[in-house]
Structure formats: C-alpha cells, structure tokens
Design a protein around this motif. Structure first.
Motif, PDB file in Angstrom:
ATOM      1  N   LEU A  67      51.148   6.219  63.443  1.00  0.00           N
ATOM      2  CA  LEU A  67      49.746   5.844  63.363  1.00  0.00           C
ATOM      3  C   LEU A  67      49.488   4.369  63.632  1.00  0.00           C
ATOM      4  N   ALA A  68      50.349   3.490  63.175  1.00  0.00           N
ATOM      5  CA  ALA A  68      50.135   2.058  63.334  1.00  0.00           C
ATOM      6  C   ALA A  68      50.486   1.627  64.757  1.00  0.00           C
ATOM      7  N   ALA A  69      49.707   0.722  65.271  1.00  0.00           N
ATOM      8  CA  ALA A  69      49.994   0.179  66.603  1.00  0.00           C
ATOM      9  C   ALA A  69      51.201  -0.751  66.509  1.00  0.00           C
ATOM     10  N   PRO A  70      52.150  -0.627  67.426  1.00  0.00           N
ATOM     11  CA  PRO A  70      53.326  -1.493  67.367  1.00  0.00           C
ATOM     12  C   PRO A  70      52.949  -2.958  67.600  1.00  0.00           C
ATOM     13  N   LEU A  71      53.501  -3.822  66.793  1.00  0.00           N
ATOM     14  CA  LEU A  71      53.226  -5.254  66.903  1.00  0.00           C
ATOM     15  C   LEU A  71      54.426  -5.950  67.552  1.00  0.00           C
ATOM     16  N   CYS A  72      54.708  -5.576  68.777  1.00  0.00           N
ATOM     17  CA  CYS A  72      55.868  -6.107  69.487  1.00  0.00           C
ATOM     18  C   CYS A  72      55.442  -6.709  70.811  1.00  0.00           C
ATOM     19  N   GLU A  73      56.217  -7.663  71.229  1.00  0.00           N
ATOM     20  CA  GLU A  73      56.014  -8.222  72.561  1.00  0.00           C
ATOM     21  C   GLU A  73      56.703  -7.324  73.583  1.00  0.00           C
ATOM     22  N   VAL A  74      56.193  -7.354  74.792  1.00  0.00           N
ATOM     23  CA  VAL A  74      56.793  -6.564  75.858  1.00  0.00           C
ATOM     24  C   VAL A  74      58.202  -7.090  76.110  1.00  0.00           C
ATOM     25  N   GLY A  75      59.156  -6.163  76.228  1.00  0.00           N
ATOM     26  CA  GLY A  75      60.532  -6.537  76.472  1.00  0.00           C
ATOM     27  C   GLY A  75      61.388  -6.533  75.217  1.00  0.00           C
ATOM     28  N   LYS A  76      60.777  -6.494  74.047  1.00  0.00           N
ATOM     29  CA  LYS A  76      61.525  -6.423  72.789  1.00  0.00           C
ATOM     30  C   LYS A  76      61.968  -4.977  72.558  1.00  0.00           C
ATOM     31  N   PRO A  77      63.059  -4.777  71.821  1.00  0.00           N
ATOM     32  CA  PRO A  77      63.526  -3.399  71.575  1.00  0.00           C
ATOM     33  C   PRO A  77      62.504  -2.523  70.861  1.00  0.00           C
ATOM     34  N   CYS A  78      61.685  -3.112  69.984  1.00  0.00           N
ATOM     35  CA  CYS A  78      60.725  -2.288  69.247  1.00  0.00           C
ATOM     36  C   CYS A  78      59.593  -1.789  70.138  1.00  0.00           C
ATOM     37  N   ALA A  79      59.426  -2.333  71.319  1.00  0.00           N
ATOM     38  CA  ALA A  79      58.392  -1.881  72.253  1.00  0.00           C
ATOM     39  C   ALA A  79      58.924  -0.848  73.238  1.00  0.00           C
ATOM     40  N   GLU A  81      60.125   2.612  74.608  1.00  0.00           N
ATOM     41  CA  GLU A  81      59.811   4.003  74.270  1.00  0.00           C
ATOM     42  C   GLU A  81      61.051   4.777  73.837  1.00  0.00           C
ATOM     43  N   GLU A  82      62.182   4.470  74.405  1.00  0.00           N
ATOM     44  CA  GLU A  82      63.428   5.162  74.035  1.00  0.00           C
ATOM     45  C   GLU A  82      63.807   4.850  72.588  1.00  0.00           C
ATOM     46  N   VAL A  83      63.634   3.610  72.172  1.00  0.00           N
ATOM     47  CA  VAL A  83      63.931   3.212  70.793  1.00  0.00           C
ATOM     48  C   VAL A  83      62.970   3.910  69.832  1.00  0.00           C
ATOM     49  N   ILE A  84      61.698   3.951  70.189  1.00  0.00           N
ATOM     50  CA  ILE A  84      60.707   4.617  69.340  1.00  0.00           C
ATOM     51  C   ILE A  84      61.010   6.109  69.234  1.00  0.00           C
ATOM     52  N   LYS A  86      63.964   7.533  69.463  1.00  0.00           N
ATOM     53  CA  LYS A  86      65.133   7.688  68.594  1.00  0.00           C
ATOM     54  C   LYS A  86      64.766   7.490  67.131  1.00  0.00           C
ATOM     55  N   GLN A  87      63.886   6.536  66.848  1.00  0.00           N
ATOM     56  CA  GLN A  87      63.449   6.321  65.468  1.00  0.00           C
ATOM     57  C   GLN A  87      62.713   7.545  64.938  1.00  0.00           C
ATOM     58  N   ARG A  88      61.885   8.145  65.763  1.00  0.00           N
ATOM     59  CA  ARG A  88      61.164   9.344  65.340  1.00  0.00           C
ATOM     60  C   ARG A  88      62.117  10.517  65.127  1.00  0.00           C
ATOM     61  N   PHE A  89      63.131  10.638  65.964  1.00  0.00           N
ATOM     62  CA  PHE A  89      64.130  11.692  65.807  1.00  0.00           C
ATOM     63  C   PHE A  89      64.884  11.511  64.491  1.00  0.00           C
ATOM     64  N   ILE A  90      65.282  10.283  64.194  1.00  0.00           N
ATOM     65  CA  ILE A  90      65.978  10.000  62.936  1.00  0.00           C
ATOM     66  C   ILE A  90      65.056  10.266  61.749  1.00  0.00           C
ATOM     67  N   PHE A  91      63.788   9.894  61.887  1.00  0.00           N
ATOM     68  CA  PHE A  91      62.823  10.139  60.817  1.00  0.00           C
ATOM     69  C   PHE A  91      62.770  11.619  60.469  1.00  0.00           C
ATOM     70  N   TRP A  92      62.614  12.476  61.458  1.00  0.00           N
ATOM     71  CA  TRP A  92      62.524  13.908  61.186  1.00  0.00           C
ATOM     72  C   TRP A  92      63.870  14.479  60.757  1.00  0.00           C
ATOM     73  N   GLY A  93      64.962  13.919  61.269  1.00  0.00           N
ATOM     74  CA  GLY A  93      66.288  14.366  60.860  1.00  0.00           C
ATOM     75  C   GLY A  93      66.593  14.062  59.400  1.00  0.00           C
ATOM     76  N   VAL A  94      65.960  13.050  58.867  1.00  0.00           N
ATOM     77  CA  VAL A  94      66.132  12.702  57.454  1.00  0.00           C
ATOM     78  C   VAL A  94      65.056  13.370  56.600  1.00  0.00           C
ATOM     79  N   THR A  95      63.838  13.439  57.083  1.00  0.00           N
ATOM     80  CA  THR A  95      62.719  13.935  56.285  1.00  0.00           C
ATOM     81  C   THR A  95      62.822  15.420  55.980  1.00  0.00           C
ATOM     82  N   ILE A  96      63.201  16.230  56.937  1.00  0.00           N
ATOM     83  CA  ILE A  96      63.257  17.675  56.706  1.00  0.00           C
ATOM     84  C   ILE A  96      64.279  18.044  55.632  1.00  0.00           C
ATOM     85  N   PRO A  97      65.532  17.550  55.698  1.00  0.00           N
ATOM     86  CA  PRO A  97      66.452  17.854  54.590  1.00  0.00           C
ATOM     87  C   PRO A  97      66.006  17.243  53.260  1.00  0.00           C
TER      88      PRO A  97
END
Length: 112
Positions: A67-79, A81-84, A86-97
């Motif tokens: 929901l929150a808009a990312p507060l990252c500069e272009v070129g940073k890892p947090c901006a 899409e692949e990193v985001i 993976k973070q979402r995949f890890i989130f659901w991989g932890v949240t469901i169990p």
C-alpha cells in the motif's frame, strides 16, 4: 521499521502466541518431555497479547509492501521490481504458515 524488521517481529510474536499450545505438542512429539514442558502452558494468559502483536506486525508488513509508495531513488535496490517481488514472496511464505500456527489452538481439538 522496515518490512524485514516488521516481518521478523511478527514471526517472534507468533512464536510467543503459540508457545503455550504448539510448543508442548512439538516437544512431546520429538520425545522431549518432563515437568518443565507443562510450564509452557503458563503462557496461555499472554496469548492474546502475542496474537495481537503478530497481526499488527503482519499488517504493517503488508502495508509497506503493497500500500505505501516506495521512498527510494531510482537505481537503488529497494526500487527494483525484482527485489520487491522477492520481498512479497518471502512475506507470503512466512505469513501463511504463521497464520496457521496462530490458528492452531482453535483447530487442534478437531484432530484429537
């Protein structure tokens, strides 16, 4: 707190919430027993607090990832899409169990 910290906090709160119910079952199934295992049930009055903390931190992680808009500069890892993704995949991989672990005391009587 960043998404990683809130996810770790929710896992720790989830473990705390299930300490009274799941931990004795797991320890006994592993063959670890003794009178001290029964003392884990003393955490039962604290379960609603840990349950609330776990849900709060899961909600914070969801908010930061979706929901929150990312507060990252272009070129940073947090901006990236692949990193985001993976973070979402890890989130659901932890949240469901974790949600299954939190709901275990309500569904455990069905298996006895």
């Amino acid at each position: 707190m960043n998404s990683k910290q809130t996810l770790i906090a929710s896992v720790l709160a989830g473990i705390g919430a299930s300490l009274c119910c799941v931990a004795p079952l797991v320890l006994l199934s592993l063959g670890i027993g003794g009178a001290w295992v029964a003392t884990l049930t003393a955490f039962e009055p604290l379960r609603p607090i840990f349950l609330g903390l776990a849900v709060l931190f899961i909600g914070l992680s969801f908010h930061k990832l979706y929901l929150a808009a990312p507060l990252c500069e272009v070129g940073k890892p947090c901006a990236d899409e692949e990193v985001i993704r993976k973070q979402r995949f890890i989130f659901w991989g932890v949240t469901i169990p974790l949600l299954g672990l939190l709901a275990f005391p309500w569904f455990a009587p069905l298996f006895y």
